[in-house]
Design a protein around this motif. Structure first.
Motif, PDB file in Angstrom:
ATOM      1  N   THR A   5      -1.769   6.863  -3.356  1.00 25.82           N
ATOM      2  CA  THR A   5      -0.473   7.394  -2.943  1.00 25.82           C
ATOM      3  C   THR A   5      -0.546   7.783  -1.469  1.00 25.82           C
ATOM      4  O   THR A   5      -1.623   7.870  -0.889  1.00 25.82           O
ATOM      5  CB  THR A   5      -0.078   8.622  -3.768  1.00 25.82           C
ATOM      6  OG1 THR A   5      -1.024   9.654  -3.547  1.00 25.82           O
ATOM      7  CG2 THR A   5       0.000   8.284  -5.253  1.00 25.82           C
ATOM      8  N   ALA A   6       0.609   8.003  -0.868  1.00 22.58           N
ATOM      9  CA  ALA A   6       0.657   8.386   0.543  1.00 22.58           C
ATOM     10  C   ALA A   6       1.900   9.224   0.788  1.00 22.58           C
ATOM     11  O   ALA A   6       2.811   9.281  -0.039  1.00 22.58           O
ATOM     12  CB  ALA A   6       0.681   7.153   1.431  1.00 22.58           C
ATOM     13  N   ARG A   7       1.919   9.859   1.936  1.00 25.81           N
ATOM     14  CA  ARG A   7       3.102  10.587   2.395  1.00 25.81           C
ATOM     15  C   ARG A   7       3.379  10.121   3.817  1.00 25.81           C
ATOM     16  O   ARG A   7       2.516  10.208   4.693  1.00 25.81           O
ATOM     17  CB  ARG A   7       2.886  12.079   2.379  1.00 25.81           C
ATOM     18  CG  ARG A   7       4.049  12.851   3.018  1.00 25.81           C
ATOM     19  CD  ARG A   7       3.880  14.314   2.834  1.00 25.81           C
ATOM     20  NE  ARG A   7       4.330  14.648   1.502  1.00 25.81           N
ATOM     21  CZ  ARG A   7       5.471  15.300   1.257  1.00 25.81           C
ATOM     22  NH1 ARG A   7       6.224  15.698   2.234  1.00 25.81           N
ATOM     23  NH2 ARG A   7       5.828  15.568   0.025  1.00 25.81           N
ATOM     24  N   LEU A   8       4.579   9.627   4.037  1.00 32.08           N
ATOM     25  CA  LEU A   8       5.047   9.232   5.357  1.00 32.08           C
ATOM     26  C   LEU A   8       5.759  10.428   5.954  1.00 32.08           C
ATOM     27  O   LEU A   8       6.666  10.992   5.330  1.00 32.08           O
ATOM     28  CB  LEU A   8       6.013   8.053   5.244  1.00 32.08           C
ATOM     29  CG  LEU A   8       6.762   7.665   6.511  1.00 32.08           C
ATOM     30  CD1 LEU A   8       5.791   7.102   7.545  1.00 32.08           C
ATOM     31  CD2 LEU A   8       7.865   6.690   6.198  1.00 32.08           C
ATOM     32  N   ASP A  24       7.402  10.440  -0.026  1.00 33.56           N
ATOM     33  CA  ASP A  24       6.207  10.177  -0.818  1.00 33.56           C
ATOM     34  C   ASP A  24       6.212   8.712  -1.221  1.00 33.56           C
ATOM     35  O   ASP A  24       7.253   8.172  -1.629  1.00 33.56           O
ATOM     36  CB  ASP A  24       6.178  11.060  -2.060  1.00 33.56           C
ATOM     37  CG  ASP A  24       5.938  12.512  -1.719  1.00 33.56           C
ATOM     38  OD1 ASP A  24       5.183  12.779  -0.767  1.00 33.56           O
ATOM     39  OD2 ASP A  24       6.506  13.386  -2.392  1.00 33.56           O
ATOM     40  N   ILE A  25       5.069   8.067  -1.110  1.00 34.97           N
ATOM     41  CA  ILE A  25       4.929   6.660  -1.448  1.00 34.97           C
ATOM     42  C   ILE A  25       4.027   6.580  -2.677  1.00 34.97           C
ATOM     43  O   ILE A  25       2.891   7.059  -2.656  1.00 34.97           O
ATOM     44  CB  ILE A  25       4.347   5.872  -0.256  1.00 34.97           C
ATOM     45  CG1 ILE A  25       5.303   5.999   0.940  1.00 34.97           C
ATOM     46  CG2 ILE A  25       4.112   4.412  -0.628  1.00 34.97           C
ATOM     47  CD1 ILE A  25       4.763   5.479   2.241  1.00 34.97           C
ATOM     48  N   ASP A  26       4.535   5.981  -3.743  1.00 32.26           N
ATOM     49  CA  ASP A  26       3.822   5.940  -5.018  1.00 32.26           C
ATOM     50  C   ASP A  26       2.569   5.072  -4.981  1.00 32.26           C
ATOM     51  O   ASP A  26       1.588   5.369  -5.658  1.00 32.26           O
ATOM     52  CB  ASP A  26       4.735   5.439  -6.139  1.00 32.26           C
ATOM     53  CG  ASP A  26       5.869   6.401  -6.430  1.00 32.26           C
ATOM     54  OD1 ASP A  26       5.692   7.617  -6.205  1.00 32.26           O
ATOM     55  OD2 ASP A  26       6.929   5.938  -6.880  1.00 32.26           O
ATOM     56  N   PHE A  27       2.600   3.986  -4.240  1.00 31.49           N
ATOM     57  CA  PHE A  27       1.440   3.101  -4.167  1.00 31.49           C
ATOM     58  C   PHE A  27       1.340   2.500  -2.780  1.00 31.49           C
ATOM     59  O   PHE A  27       2.330   2.091  -2.195  1.00 31.49           O
ATOM     60  CB  PHE A  27       1.535   1.957  -5.181  1.00 31.49           C
ATOM     61  CG  PHE A  27       0.389   0.999  -5.062  1.00 31.49           C
ATOM     62  CD1 PHE A  27      -0.824   1.291  -5.645  1.00 31.49           C
ATOM     63  CD2 PHE A  27       0.507  -0.160  -4.330  1.00 31.49           C
ATOM     64  CE1 PHE A  27      -1.909   0.422  -5.517  1.00 31.49           C
ATOM     65  CE2 PHE A  27      -0.558  -1.035  -4.186  1.00 31.49           C
ATOM     66  CZ  PHE A  27      -1.776  -0.736  -4.779  1.00 31.49           C
ATOM     67  N   THR A  28       0.112   2.430  -2.271  1.00 31.11           N
ATOM     68  CA  THR A  28      -0.155   1.756  -1.009  1.00 31.11           C
ATOM     69  C   THR A  28      -1.574   1.237  -1.012  1.00 31.11           C
ATOM     70  O   THR A  28      -2.451   1.794  -1.666  1.00 31.11           O
ATOM     71  CB  THR A  28       0.054   2.697   0.204  1.00 31.11           C
ATOM     72  OG1 THR A  28      -0.193   1.951   1.398  1.00 31.11           O
ATOM     73  CG2 THR A  28      -0.869   3.888   0.150  1.00 31.11           C
ATOM     74  N   ASP A  29      -1.784   0.143  -0.293  1.00 35.67           N
ATOM     75  CA  ASP A  29      -3.144  -0.341  -0.070  1.00 35.67           C
ATOM     76  C   ASP A  29      -3.474  -0.287   1.427  1.00 35.67           C
ATOM     77  O   ASP A  29      -4.367  -0.961   1.907  1.00 35.67           O
ATOM     78  CB  ASP A  29      -3.358  -1.739  -0.640  1.00 35.67           C
ATOM     79  CG  ASP A  29      -2.416  -2.779  -0.049  1.00 35.67           C
ATOM     80  OD1 ASP A  29      -1.555  -2.414   0.778  1.00 35.67           O
ATOM     81  OD2 ASP A  29      -2.531  -3.951  -0.421  1.00 35.67           O
TER      82      ASP A  29
END
Length: 50
Positions: A5-8, A24-29
């Motif tokens: 996960t990530a937060r922009l 909030d980003i649920d999935f990132t690579d």
């Protein structure tokens, strides 16, 4: 398993760091823990290009 996960967070770039947008980003690579980019007009720049 690694957290994917990530937060922009976008701030105004001033010393006060007023947050203009966050999501909030649920999935990132995305491979980095953190990155700084600049936006001038309609152009996205890396710090070395600013």
């Amino acid at each position: 398993m690694a957290d994917r996960t990530a937060r922009l967070v976008c701030d105004d770039g001033n010393d006060n760091g007023a947050v203009l947008y966050s999501e909030d980003i649920d999935f990132t690579d995305f491979p980095l823990d953190q990155i700084t980019i600049w936006v001038e007009g309609d152009v996205i720049l890396l710090p070395s290009e600013h």
